[in-house]
Design an enzyme around this catalytic site. Sequence first.
Site, PDB file in Angstrom:
ATOM      1  N   SER A 178      -9.750  -1.383   7.276  1.00 50.94           N
ATOM      2  CA  SER A 178      -9.041  -0.976   5.787  1.00 50.94           C
ATOM      3  C   SER A 178      -8.514  -2.301   5.290  1.00 50.94           C
ATOM      4  O   SER A 178      -8.082  -2.074   4.176  1.00 50.94           O
ATOM      5  CB  SER A 178      -8.345   0.270   6.180  1.00 50.94           C
ATOM      6  OG  SER A 178      -9.086   1.231   6.074  1.00 50.94           O
ATOM      7  N   LYS A 225       0.826  -1.036  -0.151  1.00 52.17           N
ATOM      8  CA  LYS A 225       0.058   0.013   0.113  1.00 52.17           C
ATOM      9  C   LYS A 225       0.699   1.313   0.145  1.00 52.17           C
ATOM     10  O   LYS A 225       2.119   1.214   0.623  1.00 52.17           O
ATOM     11  CB  LYS A 225      -0.692   0.020   1.321  1.00 52.17           C
ATOM     12  CG  LYS A 225      -2.050   0.956   1.469  1.00 52.17           C
ATOM     13  CD  LYS A 225      -2.542   0.737   2.857  1.00 52.17           C
ATOM     14  CE  LYS A 225      -4.004   1.720   2.728  1.00 52.17           C
ATOM     15  NZ  LYS A 225      -4.586   1.662   4.178  1.00 52.17           N
ATOM     16  N   SER A 283      -9.606   1.274   3.131  1.00 46.61           N
ATOM     17  CA  SER A 283      -8.720   2.034   2.392  1.00 46.61           C
ATOM     18  C   SER A 283      -7.712   1.436   1.708  1.00 46.61           C
ATOM     19  O   SER A 283      -7.384   2.076   0.477  1.00 46.61           O
ATOM     20  CB  SER A 283      -8.262   3.231   3.442  1.00 46.61           C
ATOM     21  OG  SER A 283      -7.279   2.795   4.281  1.00 46.61           O
TER      22      SER A 283
END
Lengths: 481, 493
Positions: B178, B79, B154
Amino acid sequence: MTEFQTVVGLEFHAELKTNTKIFCSCPTTFAGEPNTHVCPVCLGLPGVLPVLNKRAVELAMKAGLALNCQISPFSKFDRKNYFYPDLPKAYQVTQYPLPICKSGYITVPDADGNEKKIRINRIHLEEDAGKLVHSGESISTSNYSLPDYNRAAVPLIEIVSEPDMASADEAKAFGDKLKLILEYAGVSDVKMEQGSLRCDVNISLMPKGSDKLGTKVEIKNLNSFRAMYRAIQFEEDRQRRMIEKGEKLIQETRTWDEGSGRTLSMRSKENDHDYRYFPEPDLVPTVITPEWIEAVRSELPELPDTREQRLKEECGLSDYDCAQIVDTPALAFFFDEVAKLFPDTKIIANWLLGDVSRLMNSAEKEYEQVPIVAEDLVYLLDQAKSGAINNNSAKTVLEEMFTSGKMPAEIISERGFAQISDSAMLEDAVKAVIEANEKAAEDFRTGKQQAMGFLMGQIMKATKGQANPNLVKELLAKMLK
Amino acid sequence: MSIYDMTINELQQALTNKTFTSYELTKKYLERIAEIDPIIHAYITITADAALAAAKASDERRANGQLLSDLDGIPMALKDIFCTDGILTTCASKILANFVPPYNATCWQRLADAGAVLLGKCNLDEFAMGSSTENSAFFATRNPFDIERTPGGSSGGSAAAVSADLAAYTLGTDTGGSVRQPAHYCGVVGIKPTYGLISRFGIIPYASSLDQAGVFAKSVYDCATVLEVVSGHDERDSTSTPYPIGDYRGACRRDVKGMKIGMPNEFFEEGIDPRTIEIVNKAAEKFAAAGAEIIEVSLPHTKYALPAYYILACAEASSNLARYDGVRYGVRVDKPSLEEIFCATRSAGFGDEVKRRILLGTYALSSGYYDAYYNKTLQVRTLIKEDYDRVFASGIDCLLTPVTPGPAFKLGEMLDDPLTMYMTDICTVPINIAGLASLVVPFADIEGLPVGVQLIGAPFSEEKLFTAASAVEVPRRLPPDILEQAAEKGVER
C-alpha cells in the site's frame, strides 16, 4: 441399581494484585466512579497497542509455583473473539495453546480423611472484561444497561483443574485450599463477593468403577463456595434422576439460580460461541528464564501446608489451633510477628484465638484490620506473664486497646491495674484482714485449707484485685504459722 | 525552480536564506491544495488553520535559532489512518466518520516534535483495504499523471499528494504493498521499512502482523531524511525494534560499487507486462554500469504469498475490526436490541470490500477450518521467509524486482473484479509476509505513466536500500498540468 460416581472439575478466575492493569497503566483499584480508571488502551480505541505488565507475569508465575506447576519457558497470548458491550476490543487477550503454567496439583482430604491429590491442568494469564450496570434489577428487567470499563483489562489468571474431585465436599475443600494458597502467595485478594475470585464448575456422572466420563455440564454464576457446593449437590441429583429415567443428558452451560436453589439451562454446546482463537499479533511471546523463576520463587512466603507443619512442630500447638491460625492468613502473619518478640507460642495462640478473635468478631472486622500492633500486644503479654498485672486486668486492657487505640502502658497506669508485688505494702493489708477475720485465721491455723480461699478473697477485695496472689499466699502462710 | 518541486533539503536552505518563510511556503501549498485537490481528491481533511499556526511557530523558532530538525517548517500530510490528537481520523470509513482521537500516533508525534507542519489527512481505501483508493467511503483519488486513472492504494491519497505537489512529503502505511504500489503509479519514492522499524502505536490496524508505516517523498534523500525522524523503538509498541536506527542519509551518498543485487526469477514470470520487465532490466544495467554485480536468484515459494496474504490479513482484520460495534465511539445505528445494534451499525458502517475481508477472515479462523487455512498459512509464511533468509545469507545485498505487473489502471476498471485487483499486489505482498524492507524508486514510464522498480532488503537493511536506490534514481518527472487535464477530459472540480 447402578451407583454413580460424581466427576467434578473446577475453573477459577482470580484477579491479580497488581497496581496497574495488564496492558496499560490504569489503576486496578476496586469500585470507583464508572469509567474513571480507563484510558485509550483499555477502552480499545482504534490504533492503540497493549504492553504487557511484567508484574502480572510474575504474579501468575507465583501462583504457578505455589500450586506446584511447571512454569513455561515460552508462552504467548491469543485472541478470543466474541461480541459483547463489556469487551472493548470485541476480543479478550488470553492464552490458548501455550499457557504460562502447566501441570500442578494441590492436596485435599478425601471422604476418608486421606490426602488426595487434585491435579491442575493449567494456569493462563488474561485480561478481565468490564461490566454492565443495569438500570433495573437484572438485565431482563432493565430498560437499558451502561458499560463500566473500570475492570476492563484488570489482569486475571484462570486456573483449570483436572476432573479429579468426586464430591461437593472435595470441590469445596479444593476451593478453600486454593483460595488460601493464592492469598498466602499474595497473588490475589480472593474476595468472591467483590468478584476478585470467581468459580465455574464442570460436572458429570458415570457408573461407579467406569472410566468413561459422562456428559458434562458447566455451571456458571456461582458467587460463593456455598453456592458451588449446593449447585454440585443439585446437579448430582438432577443428572442421576435423568439417567435413571433413561433421559439423555445434553452437554450444556447452566446457570446457578441462588433464589430457587436450582441450575437452569443457559445454552447448549451447539449454540456455543466459536471464539476463533488465534495468536495475538500485538504482543511478543513471553520468555521466562530459570533465573527469573528462581527470583520469583524467592518472593514466595511460607505456604499453608508448611506453615501448619511448622506450627505443630516448632510451637507445639494442637492440630486444631494450627488449623485455626493457618486458615486466616492475616492472623498467621500477626502470630509470626508476635512470636518473634514473645517466646511462649502457646500463650500467643490462646490470646489470638481467644480474646483477640472475640474482639474482632464482635467488631465485625476481618483480621487484616486488627487495630493493635504486635509490639503493644507483646508488652501486654509480658506484663501479664511477669505478674505485673493479673489476667483479668490484661483482658480489660486489651479491650481498651481495641476501642481507644491507647498504648497498654497508658491504660494500665490510668486504670491503676499494676499488681502490688511489694511485700511491705501487702503486709499491712494482710495484717488488717487477719485481724478483721479472726475466726477464719484460726481455722487456717488448724489446717482448714478452705479458709485460705476466703482470706485470699478478702485481701484481693481490699486491694481492688491488684495484689499479686502468689505473694499474698506466701505472706498468709508466713503470718499464720 | 518551482517552490513545489523543491526537495526538503532545498526548502530548508531557502527557509534559512529567508527566500521565503514557512508561513509563506505553507500558504503556497494550501493555495495549491485549494486549486488542485478538488480534482485530485488526495485529502479527506485539510487542517489549514493549524498548519499556518504551526508554520508561524516554526518561523519563530528559526528566527530564534531554535530549529527542531531538518523537517522543521516543512509542510506534509498523513494518511487518514494515523491517529491525530484532536483532528478527525476516519480511516476513510463511514463507521469512523466522526472519530476524533485523544492521542497521536507515535510517528506523527515524532514529526510534530520535529516541527513538521501538517496540511491534512489523506484519502485511502477504507481501513487500508484496496489497491486503488476506490474503496474509500468518501471519494476516489485521481492519479496526477492521468486523472482518469487510479493513484493506486491503499495509500493513494498520500502518494497523489506528493506527486501533485500537494505536500512536500507524506506518510502512508503498507500491509501488502500500500505504499509501494501507489508510489510506483504516481512516480514518487516510497519506502516500506522492515516490520518493527516504525512504531505502530496510533495507526489504525488492518493486519497487525503485516502493517508497517512508510514514507512518500520527492527524492530518495528526502525519504531517508523523514525515515530517520519517524523510526526507532517505542515503549508503547512491543513489536517495535529495540535496536538503534541507521544512518539513512549517509547511506544515500555511499557507492553502489561491489554490491550484489539479486533478481529473483519468480518475479519476472507470466502475468508481468513485458514492458515492465524491460524497465527493470534497464535498471539492472544501470546498476551493473555503476559497478554492482547482478545475480539471478530463486525464491521458490513466491507463488504462495498472495493466497497466504489474503488469509493472514483477512483473519487479523476480522478481529481488528470487531471493535467497531457502535457501543463506545464512531457511528451507531440505534435499534431495540444489542444484536440488532451490532448488525445494523456494522452493515451500514463498513463498505463492501471491508465486509468481504471480514467474512473471509472470520471463515479462515472458524473452528474446523483453522488448521486448513490459518495454521497452514503460518507454515507457508515460514517457508517464504526462509526463501529470503537463504538468498540474503548467500551474500545478496538487495533484490531488484518489478513493483506491479503494469502501470496505473483506469478508475473503475477493476471494481467488479476483485481477484484481478488482488493480483496487482503479487510482487509486493511477499515482502510484508517475510517482514523485509523494501523501497520503490521511479525509473521510467510506459506511455507517459510512471513505472518504478522495487528494491528489497533483509530485515533492517534500509541503509543498503538507500545506497542502491540513490544509484538508480532519475530526475523527478512532473505530472502534466492538472487543470489542463481536467479541462481536456471534462473532469469537473
